[in-house]
Design a protein around this motif. Structure first.
Motif, PDB file in Angstrom:
ATOM      1  N   UNK A  18      31.093  31.089  -8.718  1.00 45.85           N
ATOM      2  CA  UNK A  18      31.857  30.247  -7.809  1.00 45.85           C
ATOM      3  C   UNK A  18      33.007  31.070  -7.237  1.00 45.85           C
ATOM      4  N   UNK A  19      33.143  31.052  -5.930  1.00 49.96           N
ATOM      5  CA  UNK A  19      34.249  31.743  -5.265  1.00 49.96           C
ATOM      6  C   UNK A  19      35.300  30.690  -4.906  1.00 49.96           C
ATOM      7  N   UNK A  20      36.427  30.730  -5.616  1.00 53.97           N
ATOM      8  CA  UNK A  20      37.501  29.754  -5.411  1.00 53.97           C
ATOM      9  C   UNK A  20      38.600  30.411  -4.578  1.00 53.97           C
ATOM     10  N   UNK A  21      38.921  29.806  -3.475  1.00 51.32           N
ATOM     11  CA  UNK A  21      39.974  30.309  -2.586  1.00 51.32           C
ATOM     12  C   UNK A  21      41.150  29.346  -2.648  1.00 51.32           C
ATOM     13  N   UNK A  22      42.324  29.876  -2.933  1.00 51.65           N
ATOM     14  CA  UNK A  22      43.512  29.043  -3.056  1.00 51.65           C
ATOM     15  C   UNK A  22      43.901  28.476  -1.692  1.00 51.65           C
ATOM     16  N   UNK A  23      43.950  27.165  -1.617  1.00 54.59           N
ATOM     17  CA  UNK A  23      44.339  26.472  -0.384  1.00 54.59           C
ATOM     18  C   UNK A  23      45.845  26.257  -0.422  1.00 54.59           C
ATOM     19  N   UNK A  24      46.603  27.182   0.184  1.00 53.54           N
ATOM     20  CA  UNK A  24      48.055  27.131   0.107  1.00 53.54           C
ATOM     21  C   UNK A  24      48.627  25.903   0.797  1.00 53.54           C
ATOM     22  N   UNK A  25      48.058  25.518   1.937  1.00 56.99           N
ATOM     23  CA  UNK A  25      48.576  24.362   2.662  1.00 56.99           C
ATOM     24  C   UNK A  25      48.356  23.089   1.869  1.00 56.99           C
ATOM     25  N   UNK A  26      47.173  22.941   1.287  1.00 62.13           N
ATOM     26  CA  UNK A  26      46.908  21.745   0.508  1.00 62.13           C
ATOM     27  C   UNK A  26      47.765  21.723  -0.756  1.00 62.13           C
ATOM     28  N   UNK A  27      48.008  22.895  -1.329  1.00 64.32           N
ATOM     29  CA  UNK A  27      48.840  22.959  -2.529  1.00 64.32           C
ATOM     30  C   UNK A  27      50.242  22.458  -2.237  1.00 64.32           C
ATOM     31  N   UNK A  28      50.751  22.790  -1.047  1.00 59.97           N
ATOM     32  CA  UNK A  28      52.080  22.311  -0.684  1.00 59.97           C
ATOM     33  C   UNK A  28      52.096  20.790  -0.544  1.00 59.97           C
ATOM     34  N   UNK A  29      51.027  20.245   0.014  1.00 60.45           N
ATOM     35  CA  UNK A  29      50.955  18.796   0.166  1.00 60.45           C
ATOM     36  C   UNK A  29      50.850  18.114  -1.193  1.00 60.45           C
ATOM     37  N   UNK A  30      50.200  18.775  -2.159  1.00 65.13           N
ATOM     38  CA  UNK A  30      50.017  18.185  -3.474  1.00 65.13           C
ATOM     39  C   UNK A  30      51.199  18.441  -4.410  1.00 65.13           C
ATOM     40  N   UNK A  31      52.095  19.337  -4.033  1.00 64.75           N
ATOM     41  CA  UNK A  31      53.220  19.672  -4.908  1.00 64.75           C
ATOM     42  C   UNK A  31      54.070  18.433  -5.172  1.00 64.75           C
ATOM     43  N   UNK A  32      54.475  18.259  -6.434  1.00 64.02           N
ATOM     44  CA  UNK A  32      55.259  17.087  -6.799  1.00 64.02           C
ATOM     45  C   UNK A  32      56.632  17.520  -7.279  1.00 64.02           C
ATOM     46  N   UNK A  33      57.560  16.586  -7.212  1.00 64.62           N
ATOM     47  CA  UNK A  33      58.909  16.829  -7.699  1.00 64.62           C
ATOM     48  C   UNK A  33      59.316  15.665  -8.585  1.00 64.62           C
ATOM     49  N   UNK A  34      60.214  15.921  -9.504  1.00 59.58           N
ATOM     50  CA  UNK A  34      60.665  14.891 -10.429  1.00 59.58           C
ATOM     51  C   UNK A  34      61.672  13.981  -9.737  1.00 59.58           C
ATOM     52  N   UNK A  35      61.497  12.686  -9.883  1.00 63.05           N
ATOM     53  CA  UNK A  35      62.410  11.687  -9.349  1.00 63.05           C
ATOM     54  C   UNK A  35      62.758  10.732 -10.483  1.00 63.05           C
ATOM     55  N   UNK A  36      63.577   9.740 -10.187  1.00 55.88           N
ATOM     56  CA  UNK A  36      63.952   8.774 -11.199  1.00 55.88           C
ATOM     57  C   UNK A  36      62.756   8.021 -11.733  1.00 55.88           C
ATOM     58  N   UNK A  37      62.527   8.082 -13.048  1.00 58.06           N
ATOM     59  CA  UNK A  37      61.428   7.399 -13.729  1.00 58.06           C
ATOM     60  C   UNK A  37      60.051   7.834 -13.232  1.00 58.06           C
ATOM     61  N   UNK A  38      59.888   9.096 -12.849  1.00 61.23           N
ATOM     62  CA  UNK A  38      58.555   9.530 -12.467  1.00 61.23           C
ATOM     63  C   UNK A  38      58.563  10.778 -11.616  1.00 61.23           C
TER      64      UNK A  38
END
Length: 942
Positions: A18-38
């Motif tokens: 399997x050739x896996x290519x890192x999708x940088x744009x999608x990774x940015x959209x999926x990136x999460x940050x900590x907020x209050x209670x979640x």
């Protein structure tokens, strides 16, 4: 942060590639940050939130986490007045403050209120601060001062990963107090007496004895700073962590040991140490278990044991002894080896206080337990739905033992002319070590139940959160039955967000909670907020490949509260004293004595919490595909309902000053800016560089404080910041009697002389008195905090530098040693700062301080612009050089990676004070800030 699911159809091939290519744009959209209670997707966040890279924390060789935050997070303001082991934590505020009472932010460690200064930096995964109403409304009555979220590390799937880090440092005080010697002190006494037309206290022969040290017992010359303070000490920080697991169970464990010593000298003849030493043992274990694919149980255990040893006198008292003991007062030791003494400084020998007064031990124990569960209901109820539950129990206790004694105090007066024996005057006999124990303990129980929903319908993204929580805290060794009652808080919180195609964002947050501290029927409050964002870079008109690849505008408005008011409980109740009140005698003989009843506290029936109405606008931007990122915010806060003890009730009303009622009358406005700029890049040749800068500006203004109308409008505190310094404005120093005769009368003492401070007549009545004070300088807490630095690395070598600084802050120099002879001729020590810069006939033009008076000078010894100093600074806070062995070498010796490093902390400070720590409290400085030279290594084992 974030994961991408990859699915492949089953087949019968034995070998598949399997050739896996890192999708940088999608990774940015999926990136999460900590907020209050979640957590939230970073692209959808509309509140003002900032976080710090964990590596930045690790570079700070400080046992207290708060000392690593200053200048590294936009919105954070810190000040570290002391570096005493076990008491070196910095004061931390988010966007300054807007109240007179409790100003500290809410600190949550893994979602539970805990002390961040007891955590090892190596066990931390992330530190996030929540600043505006959108980010903090879910915390309701606890959110007004901002929130600091600390998440500890958790286990990851994979083989056991063992990491060991050790570092040992030499600590040197950055600035020790410098006082004048005995010859200078005695000469200054004569100088002051001469100005008063009085005969000298010391003859030329006596001055010579002070100068040449020919008679060290009767004419001593003691450098008390050198006598009791070390030039260097040590510190060691060690951590071992293990992490690993599989799809069913994951674990993370950390054990740490911190050892920090103080700067006080010991007497080798003692069988105990009087120097400070703090040893802390940390344990933390986080375990996650998949009971099913949908249900995860988590258990977190933390234990802290801190053992500390101190001299019985204490650091503040020792530093005060330095300030009040002149160098000629008495020798360190008498000829027979006992502590020296004088007739006016009985028992105040700094060396005796530091080494002969006994010792104290302080033991702290903290047990922290957190159990939580996460149940994903996507397959059983509906996609995107989950339930979370949490239960936490914390127990903290201290046990202190004081072994204090009075040391012998006697003064050597010379030798007997006939026998040659030493002659003494004994003021106090030595006493044995005493014994006293004391301490405190408390426990807290916290629980929460939370439902989350997160789903995307085409271009529509919807999330929701509803939460119930409660906390029960008990002071187990309270001094009264009232203080022993549980402190309870419960409430609900909710959040709803909507995004359209990750372009248009809306968020609603609310907290509805309260506590038992308020009157029945008025214990709960509602704290809503709304925020919105527009991601311009996701618009169709935004050109792909443009210089700015991400741009988001956001704004928020809402209310949060602060229930930490007054410092007392149940202020709505009126209390009386029927036990120790005044008595009254009745009868003709006045012998029938009956106890009375005192009015203690008058209740305020409608008392409530403070309310902060906050508005925020901000921008998030990335350029050059993430090589440059910028975050900037502007904020406005109106704090109302601040609890104040009434000031407009006159004394004639008959109230005891302590029983004057309170009211939610205060109003304060707080405005400012904060931001962060980051640049980072890696070249194809393996060269990496980064730069980071943070800036915070917060200015508050008092709008209402219930002050009586002053005689002159300019004396009003309204319109000025909280903690605004006040004082007289100096116009220099009187040069001669003619200038004195032409100037307004200064009423603080019977007369002034050339060299005394000349004050400005503010109201033009030709009299200088208390009505001529003005707001001068800035509050002690900085209005501006900033930091900047960067890292470069190449082929295993790395270099990091970080500067931080503060501005718009002032420090008052007051008290012993800066005000010469404060208690009269020959009293107290004198700083070299004053001595070298005082007014004399030969130093009129460059003088910074007034003339030395022969007695107490109430004209000069008062707060004015002479003693208010600019305490702004810029400091080279951290420097680190490291080298990581090549992978082939570390692999050969059985290690994954091995890194050695050398770093330094508080290396150099640029400021206008030069002789004390610019972060000190008002006065003349405290326990000195330490310069750290640290060597360490970190090993990741296979």
């Amino acid at each position: 942060m974030g994961y991408k699911t990859f699915e492949a159809p089953a087949g019968n091939q034995r070998n598949r590639v399997f050739h896996l290519v890192f999708d940088e744009e999608q990774a940015k959209l999926d990136e999460v940050t900590i907020v209050g209670f979640g957590t939230q997707k970073k692209v959808s966040v509309t509140g003002s939130i900032a976080s710090i890279p964990v590596k930045e924390l690790e570079r700070s060789a400080s046992p207290s986490l708060s000392n690593a935050l200053g200048g590294k997070l936009p919105g954070i303001v810190t000040r570290q007045p002391s570096a005493e082991p076990g008491a070196d934590a910095a004061q931390v505020y988010i966007r300054g403050f807007g109240t007179w009472s409790d100003r500290a932010p809410l600190v949550l460690v893994d979602g539970v209120e805990r002390d961040m200064n007891l955590i090892n930096a190596q066990a931390i995964e992330s530190v996030t601060i929540l600043k505006d109403a959108s980010a903090t409304a879910v915390y309701g009555v606890k959110g007004a001062n901002g929130v600091i979220l600390i998440k500890t590390k958790r286990g990851k799937e994979g083989r056991p990963n063992v990491v060991f880090r050790t570092e040992t440092a030499v600590l040197t005080p950055t600035r020790l107090p410098k006082y004048i010697n005995s010859f200078e002190y005695a000469s200054l006494m004569n100088e002051a007496l001469k100005l008063g037309n009085l005969p000298p206290r010391w003859s030329e022969e006596e001055l010579q004895k002070f100068n040449d040290g020919s008679d060290p017992y009767l004419y001593p010359d003691v450098d008390w700073t050198d006598a009791i303070m070390r030039k260097h000490t040590y510190q060691s920080i060690n951590n071992l962590s293990v992490t690993g697991g599989n799809q069913v169970a994951r674990y993370y464990t950390n054990v740490g040991f911190t050892d920090q010593s103080g700067i006080w000298k010991n007497d080798p003849d003692n069988n105990y140490s009087t120097n400070e030493r703090m040893r802390r043992y940390n344990f933390r274990s986080n375990i996650d278990i998949n009971v099913t694919r949908e249900l995860v149980l988590s258990l977190g255990l933390g234990g802290i044991i801190r053992k500390a040893n101190y001299g019985a006198t204490g650091a503040d008292a020792l530093l005060n002894a330095l300030r009040v003991t002149p160098p000629l007062s008495n020798p360190i030791l008498n000829p027979d080896g006992s502590p020296g003494a004088s007739s006016t400084q009985i028992g105040n020998n700094p060396w005796g206080l530091a080494t002969q007064a006994g010792y104290s031990t302080h033991d702290l124990s903290s047990i922290q337990g957190t159990f939580s569960a996460n149940w994903d209901l996507s397959n059983t109820v509906t996609k995107g739905l989950s339930l979370n539950g949490k239960f936490a129990y914390d127990y903290n206790s201290t046990s202190d033992v004081d072994r204090i004694k009075q040391f012998e105090v006697k003064r050597f007066v010379g030798k007997d002319e006939e026998t040659g024996e030493d002659q003494y005057i004994v003021y106090r006999e030595e006493q044995p070590l005493g014994y006293r124990i004391h301490g405190w303990s408390n426990r807290a129980i916290y629980s929460e139940l939370q439902a989350n929903y997160n789903r995307t319908f085409g271009v529509h993204g919807i999330t929701g959160m509803v939460l119930f929580n409660q906390r029960d805290y008990v002071d187990l060794e309270a001094g009264s039955s009232i203080a022993n009652l549980p402190y309870r808080r419960l409430g609900v919180a909710a959040r709803a967000t909507y995004s359209y195609n990750d372009k248009y964002l809306v968020e609603l947050d609310m907290g509805y909670n309260g506590s038992e501290n308020f009157p029945p029927g008025q214990r709960f409050g509602f704290f809503p907020s709304i925020s919105a964002g527009w991601v311009l870079s996701n618009e169709n008109f935004w050109k792909e490949g443009s210089l700015v690849n991400e741009l988001k505008l956001r704004g928020s408005y809402g209310k949060v509260g602060n229930d930490q008011i007054g410092g007392e409980r149940f202020l709505y109740l009126t209390t009386v004293n029927a036990r120790t009140a005044q008595t009254y005698a009745f009868g003709s003989a006045q012998t029938n004595v009956k106890p009375g009843i005192d009015e203690m506290k008058i209740g305020t029936p409608n008392i409530t919490w403070e309310t902060a109405t906050k508005a925020n606008v901000g921008v998030d931007m990335e350029m050059l595909n993430g090589k440059i990122s910028l975050q900037a915010d502007a904020f406005h806060e109106l704090r109302t309902g601040i609890l104040l003890q009434r000031r407009t009730i006159p004394y004639e009303a008959g109230f005891n000053p302590s029983s004057i009622p309170y009211g939610n009358l205060g109003r304060v406005k707080n405005i400012g800016l904060d931001g962060n700029l980051e640049v980072k890049n890696s070249t194809s040749g393996g060269f990496y560089y980064s730069f980071r800068a943070d800036f915070t500006y917060a200015h508050n203004t008092v709008l209402e404080n219930d002050e009586p109308q002053p005689k002159y409008p300019y004396l009003s505190e309204i319109g000025h910041p909280i903690d605004q310094p006040w004082g007289l404005i100096s116009q220099g120093f009187f040069s001669d009697q003619q200038e004195i005769d032409k100037s307004p009368e200064q009423t603080f003492q019977s007369g002034v002389i050339p060299g005394d401070i000349k004050y400005k007549d503010i109201n033009g009545d030709n009299i200088i008195n208390g009505y001529d004070i003005q707001p001068i300088g800035y509050p002690r807490t900085p209005e501006i905090m900033y930091g900047f630095g960067g890292t470069i690395s190449y082929k295993g070598f790395d270099l990091s530098l970080f500067f931080n600084g503060a501005a718009n802050t002032s420090l008052y120099l007051t008290g012993p040693s800066i005000w010469p002879f404060l208690k009269g001729q020959g009293s107290y020590n004198i700083l070299r700062e004053y001595y070298d810069n005082r007014w004399t006939e030969d130093n009129k033009e460059n003088a910074r301080y007034p003339v030395t008076a022969g007695d107490i000078n109430t004209n000069n010894f008062r707060e004015s612009t002479v003693y208010l100093k600019d305490a702004g600074y810029i400091r080279l806070k951290n420097v680190e050089i490291g080298y990581t062995l090549p992978g082939t070498v570390s692999d050969h010796i059985g290690m994954k990676t091995l890194r050695v490093f050398i770093n330094s902390q508080n290396l150099y400070t640029w400021d206008k004070l030069h002789f004390i720590n610019p972060e000190s409290n008002d006065g003349i400085g405290g326990y000195p800030l330490m310069r750290t030279f640290n060597f360490g290594l970190q090993v990741d084992f296979k």
